[in-house]
Design a protein around this motif. Sequence first.
Motif, mmCIF file in Angstrom:
data_model
loop_
_atom_site.group_PDB
_atom_site.id
_atom_site.type_symbol
_atom_site.label_atom_id
_atom_site.label_comp_id
_atom_site.label_asym_id
_atom_site.label_seq_id
_atom_site.Cartn_x
_atom_site.Cartn_y
_atom_site.Cartn_z
ATOM 1 N N THR A 69 -4.677 24.176 -8.871
ATOM 2 C CA THR A 69 -3.431 24.786 -8.507
ATOM 3 C C THR A 69 -3.174 26.014 -8.988
ATOM 4 O O THR A 69 -2.509 26.970 -8.259
ATOM 5 N N TYR A 119 1.316 21.600 1.376
ATOM 6 C CA TYR A 119 0.345 21.389 -0.004
ATOM 7 C C TYR A 119 0.416 19.953 -0.519
ATOM 8 O O TYR A 119 -0.760 19.378 -0.642
ATOM 9 N N ALA A 120 1.607 19.583 -0.251
ATOM 10 C CA ALA A 120 1.927 17.974 -0.862
ATOM 11 C C ALA A 120 1.113 17.125 0.155
ATOM 12 O O ALA A 120 0.589 16.335 -0.280
ATOM 13 N N THR A 154 -2.609 17.364 -0.489
ATOM 14 C CA THR A 154 -2.813 16.471 -1.718
ATOM 15 C C THR A 154 -2.857 15.051 -1.657
ATOM 16 O O THR A 154 -3.531 14.623 -2.401
ATOM 17 N N VAL A 155 -1.697 14.569 -0.982
ATOM 18 C CA VAL A 155 -1.472 13.090 -0.906
ATOM 19 C C VAL A 155 -2.763 12.679 -0.223
ATOM 20 O O VAL A 155 -3.247 11.623 -0.618
ATOM 21 N N THR A 215 -5.736 13.844 -0.166
ATOM 22 C CA THR A 215 -6.780 13.910 -1.230
ATOM 23 C C THR A 215 -6.831 12.867 -2.062
ATOM 24 O O THR A 215 -7.924 12.327 -2.487
ATOM 25 N N SER A 216 -5.680 12.302 -2.461
ATOM 26 C CA SER A 216 -5.638 11.208 -3.628
ATOM 27 C C SER A 216 -6.295 10.000 -2.946
ATOM 28 O O SER A 216 -6.777 9.434 -3.792
ATOM 29 N N ARG A 254 -8.679 21.091 -2.542
ATOM 30 C CA ARG A 254 -7.981 20.153 -3.489
ATOM 31 C C ARG A 254 -8.945 18.860 -3.823
ATOM 32 O O ARG A 254 -9.298 18.219 -4.983
ATOM 33 N N THR A 306 0.350 16.046 -8.330
ATOM 34 C CA THR A 306 0.221 17.449 -8.388
ATOM 35 C C THR A 306 0.732 17.804 -6.788
ATOM 36 O O THR A 306 1.001 18.924 -6.367
ATOM 37 N N ALA A 307 0.947 16.620 -5.965
ATOM 38 C CA ALA A 307 1.408 16.822 -4.598
ATOM 39 C C ALA A 307 2.847 16.904 -4.687
ATOM 40 O O ALA A 307 3.549 17.677 -3.983
#
Length: 400
Positions: free
Chosen positions: A30, A55-56, A59-60, A62-63, A114, A357-358
């Motif tokens: 980040t 971005y969220a 990132t979601v 990505t998780s 990410r 982080t999201a």
Amino acid sequence: MKEYFTFFKKNFKEVRFGWTLTLLSGFGQTYFISLYVPEIIKVFGISNGLFGGIYAAATVITSFLLITLGHFVDHKPIKTVTFYTILGLALSSILLGFSEIHMIVLFLALLGLRLTGQGLLSHISQTVLSRRFDLDRGKALSIASSGYSVGEAIFPIIVTSLLLWSNLKTTSLLCAAFLVFYLIRMRFLDLKKFDKDLDLESKISGKILLTDFKDIISERKFFIIMPSSFVMSFVSTAFFFYQYIFVKDLKWSVTLYASFFIVYAITRFIMSLIGGLLVDRFSAKKLFRFYLIPLGIGLFPMVVSNHILAALFFLVMIGITTGLAGTVKTALLAEVYGTGKLGTVRSFFNMFMVLSTAAGPLVVGIMMDNGINFNMIILLLILLTFAVILNNQRSLFRKS
């Protein structure tokens, strides 16, 4: 320090590999992406909250990809897994350079950065070193974690300078070129020692993974460990993601603030080394109670003051926490869950960390769009942090 010198000399190649991966993970962290935020917002003409949402979302996703890919580090040759991860990071940097074409390109670039950088490279480094070393696990993880510190010290200055000299496209393409150079270097690395710790014959199915994850979440210790990882990433990401927006709004010097990251990186580096010794001597379980406290304390000055020195104090204190965390979090999982399926276990916990982080940029972006001022945002982050610190103490009085 003599202990570190002896250990480093004996295990130079393995530790150097782990250190390099944490350094390169910076391209997807980040703090690195935040350097691009003002220009991205300007190019697309969007609000802080909207970009935080984009971005969220990336990132979601990505998780969830992380828990489906993270177990490969338990069953596939490490050189192969690392090569394709860094290749993905380089391609994502290229996509970011051409993101002005369309918002979808920007989204795919963020998703790739990410997943491969912040997610998989860190995961590979911490997992293989934690599994490779037992008695010296703390020292191995702390040396490798110093790669984060070096990246945080040099990348903001380099990228900020490049952006002032050129633009987003040129800067991100140069980053991609640097990553490709390391891929060429990888051809000459011998990583077979790490493969000795793998179960290359195992066949992993979705059903087996789901069973493993269900077993983890059914235990009380999960609800003690997970919130700690979540809040640390939530707070640090929320601040670092919008840091240059805050710098602009509070009329701080961009150059002076960027230079503070050298202090942050030095603090993180020193505490990483100290943390490694403490973990080997006292265990990660004992350090787990205390490592978040500096983060909470570091936020206080920014509630009552908008002076740039308040930001410096915060960076020093969060440097202490992140320096300790780089060793404590992974060593704790190895102590509690063992190393047999450490890749699977870490990927599951990392999923919640990545989700945080999201959530951080999204929540703070919405608050900013709704007129909540900087000091109030920081106060809310303090309350959240100390609630989790209290939760960390539960393991002292009841069995896991």
